[in-house]
Design a protein around this motif. Structure first.
Motif, mmCIF file in Angstrom:
data_model
loop_
_atom_site.group_PDB
_atom_site.id
_atom_site.type_symbol
_atom_site.label_atom_id
_atom_site.label_comp_id
_atom_site.label_asym_id
_atom_site.label_seq_id
_atom_site.Cartn_x
_atom_site.Cartn_y
_atom_site.Cartn_z
ATOM 1 N N PHE A 12 -3.477 2.810 -0.176
ATOM 2 C CA PHE A 12 -3.028 1.886 0.865
ATOM 3 C C PHE A 12 -2.115 0.853 0.212
ATOM 4 C CE2 PHE A 12 -7.232 3.344 1.825
ATOM 5 C CZ PHE A 12 -7.346 3.411 3.201
ATOM 6 N N HIS A 13 -1.068 0.469 0.897
ATOM 7 C CA HIS A 13 -0.246 -0.651 0.429
ATOM 8 C C HIS A 13 0.234 -1.464 1.621
ATOM 9 C CE1 HIS A 13 0.205 -0.157 -3.915
ATOM 10 N NE2 HIS A 13 0.163 1.147 -3.692
ATOM 11 N N ALA A 40 4.868 0.836 -6.020
ATOM 12 C CA ALA A 40 3.975 0.938 -4.850
ATOM 13 C C ALA A 40 4.224 2.185 -4.004
ATOM 14 C CB ALA A 40 4.048 -0.333 -3.998
ATOM 15 N N ASP A 41 4.527 3.298 -4.661
ATOM 16 C CA ASP A 41 4.740 4.565 -3.956
ATOM 17 C C ASP A 41 3.376 5.138 -3.569
ATOM 18 O OD1 ASP A 41 5.199 7.294 -3.260
ATOM 19 O OD2 ASP A 41 7.037 7.303 -4.456
ATOM 20 N N VAL A 42 2.971 4.849 -2.357
ATOM 21 C CA VAL A 42 1.638 5.196 -1.863
ATOM 22 C C VAL A 42 1.378 6.704 -1.915
ATOM 23 C CG1 VAL A 42 2.321 5.276 0.578
ATOM 24 C CG2 VAL A 42 0.017 4.626 0.001
ATOM 25 N N LEU A 43 2.390 7.504 -1.660
ATOM 26 C CA LEU A 43 2.211 8.960 -1.656
ATOM 27 C C LEU A 43 1.957 9.482 -3.069
ATOM 28 C CD1 LEU A 43 2.165 11.680 -0.249
ATOM 29 C CD2 LEU A 43 4.660 11.714 -0.357
ATOM 30 N N LEU A 44 2.761 9.044 -4.024
ATOM 31 C CA LEU A 44 2.549 9.507 -5.396
ATOM 32 C C LEU A 44 1.237 8.993 -5.955
ATOM 33 C CD1 LEU A 44 6.088 9.428 -7.041
ATOM 34 C CD2 LEU A 44 4.953 11.262 -5.752
ATOM 35 N N HIS A 45 0.841 7.779 -5.572
ATOM 36 C CA HIS A 45 -0.440 7.246 -6.039
ATOM 37 C C HIS A 45 -1.604 8.077 -5.501
ATOM 38 C CE1 HIS A 45 1.334 2.961 -6.796
ATOM 39 N NE2 HIS A 45 1.954 3.912 -7.474
ATOM 40 N N ALA A 46 -1.543 8.486 -4.251
ATOM 41 C CA ALA A 46 -2.615 9.313 -3.677
ATOM 42 C C ALA A 46 -2.672 10.671 -4.374
ATOM 43 C CB ALA A 46 -2.409 9.481 -2.174
ATOM 44 N N ILE A 47 -1.513 11.240 -4.678
ATOM 45 C CA ILE A 47 -1.480 12.527 -5.380
ATOM 46 C C ILE A 47 -2.061 12.372 -6.789
ATOM 47 C CG2 ILE A 47 0.028 14.329 -6.332
ATOM 48 C CD1 ILE A 47 1.871 13.820 -3.853
ATOM 49 N N GLU A 146 2.572 -2.068 11.683
ATOM 50 C CA GLU A 146 3.562 -1.982 10.594
ATOM 51 C C GLU A 146 3.303 -3.012 9.502
ATOM 52 O OE1 GLU A 146 7.670 -1.163 11.702
ATOM 53 O OE2 GLU A 146 6.983 -0.666 13.728
ATOM 54 N N GLU A 147 2.024 -3.275 9.260
ATOM 55 C CA GLU A 147 1.625 -4.184 8.184
ATOM 56 C C GLU A 147 1.332 -3.432 6.888
ATOM 57 O OE1 GLU A 147 -0.647 -7.109 11.371
ATOM 58 O OE2 GLU A 147 -1.805 -6.196 9.745
ATOM 59 N N GLY A 148 1.147 -2.113 6.987
ATOM 60 C CA GLY A 148 0.812 -1.335 5.808
ATOM 61 C C GLY A 148 1.066 0.139 6.010
ATOM 62 N N VAL A 149 0.892 0.864 4.914
ATOM 63 C CA VAL A 149 1.102 2.311 4.887
ATOM 64 C C VAL A 149 -0.064 2.932 4.126
ATOM 65 C CG1 VAL A 149 2.564 2.115 2.826
ATOM 66 C CG2 VAL A 149 2.758 4.140 4.276
ATOM 67 N N VAL A 150 -0.445 4.145 4.521
ATOM 68 C CA VAL A 150 -1.563 4.859 3.907
ATOM 69 C C VAL A 150 -1.114 6.280 3.585
ATOM 70 C CG1 VAL A 150 -3.952 5.660 4.221
ATOM 71 C CG2 VAL A 150 -3.197 3.544 5.326
ATOM 72 N N ALA A 151 -1.619 6.800 2.478
ATOM 73 C CA ALA A 151 -1.377 8.209 2.144
ATOM 74 C C ALA A 151 -2.686 8.858 1.720
ATOM 75 C CB ALA A 151 -0.352 8.331 1.022
ATOM 76 N N TYR A 152 -2.856 10.106 2.138
ATOM 77 C CA TYR A 152 -3.985 10.948 1.742
ATOM 78 C C TYR A 152 -3.415 12.176 1.055
ATOM 79 C CZ TYR A 152 -6.476 8.197 5.249
ATOM 80 O OH TYR A 152 -7.019 7.164 5.983
ATOM 81 N N ALA A 153 -4.066 12.627 0.013
ATOM 82 C CA ALA A 153 -3.589 13.835 -0.670
ATOM 83 C C ALA A 153 -4.768 14.681 -1.128
ATOM 84 C CB ALA A 153 -2.735 13.465 -1.871
ATOM 85 N N ASN A 154 -4.624 15.980 -0.954
ATOM 86 C CA ASN A 154 -5.539 16.961 -1.519
ATOM 87 C C ASN A 154 -4.765 17.757 -2.553
ATOM 88 O OD1 ASN A 154 -8.142 16.942 0.035
ATOM 89 N ND2 ASN A 154 -6.691 17.123 1.716
#
Length: 160
Positions: A12-13, A40-47, A146-154
């Protein structure tokens, strides 16, 4: 016989004006960017967390703590490459990545192919092995406002 391990990562960021918006290693034009110690790349952090978790190596904060200025404003593609090296050192390789971004705006579909290329290149995969989806929260919650963004990764790992 191969040994498979699956990992789940989530990140989350907060979104704020005046920051670049990095997603999946791609600079996405937007009026806000993600706030964080790194880019703060939420997608790469989740991966990264999914890979580390699958290999029982802890999490991204264990390896790249936000208390260490070495990682201040670091490009998260570097973190992804380092996580790949960590799992390879334990004898694993990534089989595939399946990720979901939760954000109200901007629409990311035009950027997904480039994100897939960046991630595939860093992990030694083909773009067909990297799935990236996005959804809104129908204006509900901090994502919807639009206060934050979330990423999930498997991530699926295979013992070599």
């Amino acid at each position: 016989m191969s040994k498979l391990r699956i990992g789940l990562g989530v990140d989350f960021h907060q979104l704020v004006p005046g920051r670049d918006f990095w997603l999946g290693g791609v600079l996405v034009p937007h009026t806000q960017g993600a706030l964080g110690h790194s880019d703060a790349d939420v997608l790469l952090h989740a991966i990264c967390d999914a890979m580390l978790g699958a290999a029982a190596l802890g999490d991204i904060g264990t390896h790249f703590p936000d208390t260490d200025n070495t990682y201040k404003d670091i490009d998260s593609k570097i973190l992804l490459s380092r996580c790949s090296e960590l799992i390879k050192a334990k004898g694993y390789s990534v089989v595939n990545v399946d990720a979901t971004l939760c954000l109200q705006a901007p629409k990311i579909r035009p950027y997904v192919p480039q994100m897939q290329e960046v991630i595939a290149e860093r992990l030694g995969l083909t773009v067909e092995d990297v799935s990236i989806k996005a959804t809104t929260t129908e204006k509900l919650g901090f994502v919807g406002r639009e206060e934050g963004v979330v990423a999930y990764a498997n991530v699926l790992l295979e013992k070599q």
